[in-house]
Design a protein around this motif. Sequence first.
Motif, PDB file in Angstrom:
ATOM      1  N   LEU A   1       2.179   2.275  -3.309  1.00  0.00           N
ATOM      2  CA  LEU A   1       1.213   2.729  -4.306  1.00  0.00           C
ATOM      3  C   LEU A   1       0.497   4.023  -3.921  1.00  0.00           C
ATOM      4  CD1 LEU A   1      -0.414  -0.697  -5.227  1.00  0.00           C
ATOM      5  CD2 LEU A   1       1.453   0.491  -6.377  1.00  0.00           C
ATOM      6  N   ARG A   2       0.801   4.535  -2.747  1.00  0.00           N
ATOM      7  CA  ARG A   2       0.111   5.738  -2.271  1.00  0.00           C
ATOM      8  C   ARG A   2       0.470   6.978  -3.079  1.00  0.00           C
ATOM      9  NH1 ARG A   2      -2.420   5.298   2.558  1.00  0.00           N
ATOM     10  NH2 ARG A   2      -1.426   3.719   3.806  1.00  0.00           N
ATOM     11  N   PRO A   3      -0.537   7.679  -3.590  1.00  0.00           N
ATOM     12  CA  PRO A   3      -0.246   8.962  -4.241  1.00  0.00           C
ATOM     13  C   PRO A   3       0.379   9.920  -3.214  1.00  0.00           C
ATOM     14  CG  PRO A   3      -2.553   8.323  -4.567  1.00  0.00           C
ATOM     15  CD  PRO A   3      -1.980   7.374  -3.578  1.00  0.00           C
TER      16      PRO A   3
ATOM     17  N   THR B   1      -4.131   8.368   3.074  1.00  0.00           N
ATOM     18  CA  THR B   1      -3.403   8.914   1.930  1.00  0.00           C
ATOM     19  C   THR B   1      -3.534  10.438   1.904  1.00  0.00           C
ATOM     20  OG1 THR B   1      -3.902   6.900   0.704  1.00  0.00           O
ATOM     21  CG2 THR B   1      -3.225   8.811  -0.599  1.00  0.00           C
TER      22      THR B   1
ATOM     23  N   LEU C   1     -10.779   4.271   1.311  1.00  0.00           N
ATOM     24  CA  LEU C   1     -11.104   5.279   0.291  1.00  0.00           C
ATOM     25  C   LEU C   1     -10.047   6.373   0.187  1.00  0.00           C
ATOM     26  CD1 LEU C   1     -14.960   5.881   0.466  1.00  0.00           C
ATOM     27  CD2 LEU C   1     -13.680   4.095  -0.667  1.00  0.00           C
ATOM     28  N   GLY C   2      -9.036   6.350   1.051  1.00  0.00           N
ATOM     29  CA  GLY C   2      -7.961   7.328   0.886  1.00  0.00           C
ATOM     30  C   GLY C   2      -7.786   8.329   2.020  1.00  0.00           C
ATOM     31  N   LYS C   3      -8.339   8.053   3.186  1.00  0.00           N
ATOM     32  CA  LYS C   3      -8.224   9.013   4.291  1.00  0.00           C
ATOM     33  C   LYS C   3      -6.767   9.171   4.750  1.00  0.00           C
ATOM     34  CE  LYS C   3     -11.384   6.809   6.721  1.00  0.00           C
ATOM     35  NZ  LYS C   3     -11.708   5.769   5.702  1.00  0.00           N
TER      36      LYS C   3
ATOM     37  N   PRO D   1     -10.458   1.995  -3.588  1.00  0.00           N
ATOM     38  CA  PRO D   1      -9.085   1.878  -4.091  1.00  0.00           C
ATOM     39  C   PRO D   1      -8.258   0.793  -3.385  1.00  0.00           C
ATOM     40  CG  PRO D   1      -9.633   4.185  -3.818  1.00  0.00           C
ATOM     41  CD  PRO D   1     -10.782   3.402  -3.260  1.00  0.00           C
ATOM     42  N   ARG D   2      -8.403   0.670  -2.065  1.00  0.00           N
ATOM     43  CA  ARG D   2      -7.609  -0.352  -1.379  1.00  0.00           C
ATOM     44  C   ARG D   2      -7.919  -1.731  -1.937  1.00  0.00           C
ATOM     45  NH1 ARG D   2      -8.250   0.210   4.348  1.00  0.00           N
ATOM     46  NH2 ARG D   2      -6.303   1.383   4.302  1.00  0.00           N
TER      47      ARG D   2
ATOM     48  N   LEU E   1      -3.528  12.130  -6.808  1.00  0.00           N
ATOM     49  CA  LEU E   1      -4.731  11.501  -6.273  1.00  0.00           C
ATOM     50  C   LEU E   1      -5.765  11.382  -7.399  1.00  0.00           C
ATOM     51  CD1 LEU E   1      -5.585  10.785  -3.268  1.00  0.00           C
ATOM     52  CD2 LEU E   1      -6.919  12.884  -3.344  1.00  0.00           C
ATOM     53  N   ILE E   2      -6.352  10.211  -7.524  1.00  0.00           N
ATOM     54  CA  ILE E   2      -7.322   9.992  -8.601  1.00  0.00           C
ATOM     55  C   ILE E   2      -8.746  10.098  -8.049  1.00  0.00           C
ATOM     56  CG2 ILE E   2      -8.211   8.233 -10.204  1.00  0.00           C
ATOM     57  CD1 ILE E   2      -5.227   7.293 -10.431  1.00  0.00           C
TER      58      ILE E   2
ATOM     59  N   GLU F   1       0.830  -1.213   0.000  1.00  0.00           N
ATOM     60  CA  GLU F   1       0.000   0.000   0.000  1.00  0.00           C
ATOM     61  C   GLU F   1       0.858   1.254   0.000  1.00  0.00           C
ATOM     62  OE1 GLU F   1      -3.018   0.352   2.950  1.00  0.00           O
ATOM     63  OE2 GLU F   1      -4.342  -1.029   1.901  1.00  0.00           O
TER      64      GLU F   1
ATOM     65  N   PRO G   1     -16.008   5.170   4.408  1.00  0.00           N
ATOM     66  CA  PRO G   1     -15.651   3.768   4.654  1.00  0.00           C
ATOM     67  C   PRO G   1     -14.141   3.517   4.507  1.00  0.00           C
ATOM     68  CG  PRO G   1     -17.529   3.918   3.164  1.00  0.00           C
ATOM     69  CD  PRO G   1     -17.020   5.302   3.350  1.00  0.00           C
ATOM     70  N   PRO G   2     -13.638   2.417   5.069  1.00  0.00           N
ATOM     71  CA  PRO G   2     -12.213   2.107   4.997  1.00  0.00           C
ATOM     72  C   PRO G   2     -11.733   1.977   3.544  1.00  0.00           C
ATOM     73  CG  PRO G   2     -13.363   0.537   6.431  1.00  0.00           C
ATOM     74  CD  PRO G   2     -14.404   1.376   5.783  1.00  0.00           C
TER      75      PRO G   2
ATOM     76  N   ASN H   1      -6.373  -2.247  -5.420  1.00  0.00           N
ATOM     77  CA  ASN H   1      -4.950  -2.603  -5.349  1.00  0.00           C
ATOM     78  C   ASN H   1      -4.745  -4.032  -4.871  1.00  0.00           C
ATOM     79  OD1 ASN H   1      -4.005  -0.190  -6.356  1.00  0.00           O
ATOM     80  ND2 ASN H   1      -3.782   0.757  -4.345  1.00  0.00           N
TER      81      ASN H   1
END
Length: 331
Positions: free
Chosen positions: A16-18, A63, A59-61, A213-214, A24-25, A13, A56-57, A217
């Motif tokens: 792959l993190r922006p 990140t 989604l990029g928090k 996203p998680r 960020l996409i 993870e 929800p888990p 990946n």
Amino acid sequence: VAEAAGPQDTAFEQALRPRTLDELIGQERVREQLALVLDAAVARERTPDHVLLSGPPGLGKTTIAMIIAHQLSAPLRLTSGPAIQHAGDLAAILSGINEGDVLFIDEIHRMSRPAEELLYMAMEDFRVDVVVGKGPGATAIPLQIPPFTVVGATTRAGLLPGPLRDRFGFTAQLDYYEPADLDRIVRRSADLLDLGISAEASAEIGSRSRGTPRIANRLLRRVRDYAEVRADGSVDHAIARAALDLYEVDDLGLDRLDRAVLDVLCRSFGGGPVGIATLAVAVSEERETVEELAEPFLVRLGFLARTPRGRIATAAAWRHLGLTPPAVPDT
Ligand code: ADP
């Protein structure tokens, strides 16, 4: 997919993190709003408002918290609600804060009440009274904290007490991602992993990623394993489909837990209503896992509805399981 992330998952993870808002996409609105907040703070040479991220888990928090620190060129300190059970735990963290630091508090809704109170004082006044000792001998020692920024993350903003929520100048609700965004996330990750992937394959993985996203990946990683072991290492549509079927991720992205929840609801409880605690026991999972991972996605698909009396399966859920929905009695 609900399994706990192992150390390998974590390293994967991280890779792959922006790192910037530009990388960020999706989440266009949040990205634009946040860019304004950060640019304004940088221009004013002030710390930005505290930021609350909910959703929800996966989604990029986390990140986004890292991106905030990066864009401010500020150090990021990470902690989480469950790690802050006593006001003293938080006081220790606050006493180590330097000017401009970004303090990320994951699962902020799980902090203890006394710690919450200390936090919102710190956020508002940059000063707290730390009580040392007990009873008549207790003394309050004032602790001055340099200006800093709290980034809080929560799966449900509604769980935060109003006074704490009010201390956040900027709040963002992260939504599930559109298939097109997930497709782009999969392609970006494949690029970073030096993995050849066809357009159909990345779209297929994206559309089975439950808007997350998680999960995109993670599925990509499983598909890569499959391609390396059973084929020449690159991923085409047939390989992606075969791998996803093997890992029991269906066309809509439902995984084993999602299907177990629907299955129990329909077959054991006649479609409900049934309480979330009972449902969790019936599928041998923690209540939080069912509530935070499976339920929001099933609600979003229109398979499950929350009612005051419990959860019910919709006709679409019955049909997805290949069952005939019960006739609805006229009321
Ligand atoms: P959360 O903190 O909400 O549980 P994370 O920030 O840990 O989620 O994100 C999980 C993974 O998904 C990260 O490894 C990250 O690479 C990826 N990810 C999340 N959001 C995006 C995005 N908008 N664009 C690209 N990758 C993302």
